[in-house]
Enzyme design. Sequence first.
Site, PDB file in Angstrom:
ATOM      1  CB  CYS A 171      -0.848   0.013   1.258  1.00 34.22           C
ATOM      2  SG  CYS A 171      -1.765  -1.487   1.534  1.00 34.22           S
ATOM      3  NE  ARG A 190       4.203   2.202  -1.485  1.00 34.09           N
ATOM      4  CZ  ARG A 190       5.413   1.739  -1.152  1.00 34.09           C
ATOM      5  NH1 ARG A 190       6.437   2.014  -1.933  1.00 34.09           N
ATOM      6  NH2 ARG A 190       5.567   1.012  -0.087  1.00 34.09           N
ATOM      7  CD1 TRP A 230      -2.998  -6.034  -3.402  1.00 33.35           C
ATOM      8  CD2 TRP A 230      -2.644  -4.680  -5.116  1.00 33.35           C
ATOM      9  NE1 TRP A 230      -3.142  -6.768  -4.547  1.00 33.35           N
ATOM     10  CE2 TRP A 230      -2.929  -5.966  -5.604  1.00 33.35           C
ATOM     11  CE3 TRP A 230      -2.382  -3.669  -6.014  1.00 33.35           C
ATOM     12  CZ2 TRP A 230      -2.970  -6.258  -6.972  1.00 33.35           C
ATOM     13  CZ3 TRP A 230      -2.405  -3.959  -7.368  1.00 33.35           C
ATOM     14  CH2 TRP A 230      -2.706  -5.247  -7.833  1.00 33.35           C
ATOM     15  CG  ASN A 255       3.139  -0.203   3.171  1.00 33.79           C
ATOM     16  OD1 ASN A 255       2.600  -1.229   2.757  1.00 33.79           O
ATOM     17  ND2 ASN A 255       4.387   0.127   2.853  1.00 33.79           N
ATOM     18  N   GLY A 256       1.667  -2.433   5.423  1.00 34.17           N
ATOM     19  CA  GLY A 256       2.325  -3.602   6.028  1.00 34.17           C
ATOM     20  C   GLY A 256       1.289  -4.649   6.370  1.00 34.17           C
ATOM     21  CD  GLU A 275      14.690  -9.856 -15.642  1.00 36.28           C
ATOM     22  OE1 GLU A 275      14.673 -10.703 -14.727  1.00 36.28           O
ATOM     23  OE2 GLU A 275      14.024  -8.817 -15.601  1.00 36.28           O
ATOM     24  CE  LYS A 293      11.081  -7.043 -16.087  1.00 40.33           C
ATOM     25  NZ  LYS A 293      11.594  -7.964 -15.172  1.00 40.33           N
ATOM     26  CD  GLU A 307       7.906  -9.016 -13.839  1.00 41.00           C
ATOM     27  OE1 GLU A 307       7.607  -9.064 -12.641  1.00 41.00           O
ATOM     28  OE2 GLU A 307       9.008  -8.636 -14.247  1.00 41.00           O
ATOM     29  CG  HIS A 344      17.948 -33.995 -20.912  1.00 42.74           C
ATOM     30  ND1 HIS A 344      18.466 -35.239 -21.237  1.00 42.74           N
ATOM     31  CD2 HIS A 344      18.870 -33.090 -21.332  1.00 42.74           C
ATOM     32  CE1 HIS A 344      19.665 -35.099 -21.765  1.00 42.74           C
ATOM     33  NE2 HIS A 344      19.938 -33.803 -21.848  1.00 42.74           N
ATOM     34  CE  LYS A 381      10.054  -0.911  -9.063  1.00 45.12           C
ATOM     35  NZ  LYS A 381      10.409  -1.634 -10.304  1.00 45.12           N
TER      36      LYS A 381
END
Length: 648
Positions: A41, A66, A114, A138-139, A521, A525, A528, A544, A643
């Site tokens: 958040c 956020r 969120w 936030n948490g 990577e 990308k 996501e 295999h 993030k």
Amino acid sequence: MRATAKQSLLQSVHTVRNPASGTVFSEYTFFRKGTGEIIMCGIIGFTGTANAVPKMLKGLSVLEYRGYDSVGIAAQTEGGVDVVKCKGRIHVLEEKLREEPLPESHCAIGHTRWATHGGPSDVNAHPHRAGRVVLVHNGIIENYQELAEELRGSGVTFLSQTDTEVAAALINACYDRLGDPAAAIRQATDRMRGAYAFGILFDNRPGEVWVIRRGSPLILAKGKDGFYLASDMTALLPFTNQYCAMEEGRIACLTAASAMLLDDAGGSAAAEWKTTAMTPESAQKGGYPHFMLKEIHEQPGAVEKSVSSRIVGGLPDFSADGITPDFWKSVKNIQIVACGSAMHAGLVGARVLEEMAGVPTTVHIASEYRYYPPLFSDGTLVVVISQSGETADTLAALRYAKSRGIPTLAIVNAVETTIPREADRRIYTYAGPEIAVATTKGYCTQVSVLWMIAAAIAYTCGRIPEEQARATVDALAKEVPQAIEDMLAKREQFVRIAKGLVDHEHVFYIGRGLDYAMSMEASLKLKEISYIHCEAYAAGELKHGTISLIEPGTPVLAIATDPGLVDKTESNIREVRSRGAQVTMICREGTQVPEESADEIVFLPNRSEAAVLFASLTAVQMIAYETAARLGCDIDRPRNLAKSVTVE
Ligand code: AGP
């Protein structure tokens, strides 16, 4: 078929314009069922001589990345603290405030959420009130149920399903007993397990905003008309560039005239202010449709800045970071620890450190590290990598290494965050604020810094001659930015490749050596931000087992930049082609590619190994971006992501 599948998942598709920021969001809205798994958040607050409510709205519009499924503001007015909050985005709150304006207030807090405990709704939106306390959070409070039961036993009733309302009630109960805000906050939070950053108003203490942080980020700031708090500095850039990062466990009281940091012994000290190099423009889109595209285009400059500040006399030099050649000489082996893309940057760094500097280097997933810790030996250096500097798993790994007396080095982008503050040494990547949740320039500059460290160790320890050290850092500072620019000019090809991916549910990236690390990577990308399932495979490993998944039309993107391994990778390409795969090959200009080998070939500038690697990175980032853009995904704020994941 894929588009239909996604349509069936949609709860609502809408395009909204945020009148405060003018930002137009075209997005799919997926509401997660409350899973108890916090994402994140954004909190903000102000007290001073100006009207606080417009500041809250402006800051919240920046913090929306956020979390954005509900939003609210609490403002101190003549009659006490007024709370206005609602499900939905900031534009919904703005509409509500137009219909029911708040009176002018010079002291307010705000929150964009969120959903964690309790789905998105008006009643679950912050701020939450309990008695004389109104707070934003936030948490996550992990033991909120037991605290709630205890409070219910003393007659408290709850309106929402949130942990935050329980926190407000506990602080209020302590405040009723103790009558002192700092003592009440300390006593209540000592009972809480989890991560939190609180912004708190007390009904009977006009003009005061109280804050405490433990495990979640919190910044204080000093403006010309008062004092601020926020989850991150980007929200406060429109008002000031003077900030103070709150230390773990610290309580502060903001008034129109001061920001006082309190210590456990009841003492207090004025906050010490630093100046951030960030500007309001650096936290805006600058005309790009998405922050992610802007940040991909910022990579040439970001790499140049992260590298050139460590070149002295044409040679690698980290003395400005407080790291001496003798320190590099003391390093006998390295353990890189990180999460997600930062861990993928570590995979690239590890190969370069071993090949160039001859330093045995292992890479570890941070969430596994402290539960299955590798052995330490004399000369071990633990390197933690984190764009946000607040990732809980990485912070926990750092603290584990420190608890064992192992030297630690943090490679971080967000200045003055918890991880660089707690590490023995730190190297900032200077990528500038990265707003898009999916990292691009953050990862890119992590790799450039790791490459510089390898050159510094190799040169300092006599593993490479001076001219090779000069050539390496020169390539990083000049060739790499140019190679990225060259790839950005190939956008039409990336659009063409993206169109070949959007209707598929499964995509594979394959590569060998550094190309395999890059495939990891590339795969993250793509999945996501486009929500297409993607796997990265060592090219030689596909046969295999996983090759059983290849069927006619399955997209396989083969990264083959190592001249010594191209032939091997080409044989892997033939294996998938013979089963009908649609192949895109990413290789150096000049690579002889048989006609029948690939449907599409992305040629990379045939320069140094570093330039080729960063060119391949730009290609896979743009392929992911163009694919997600064609699918209309919320590229800057992908579903379920955050993030910075500030819980374990
Ligand atoms: C980045 O695209 C991902 N969203 C994610 O894997 C990220 O790299 C990871 O959470 C680590 O974040 P950090 O670099 O801020 O520690």
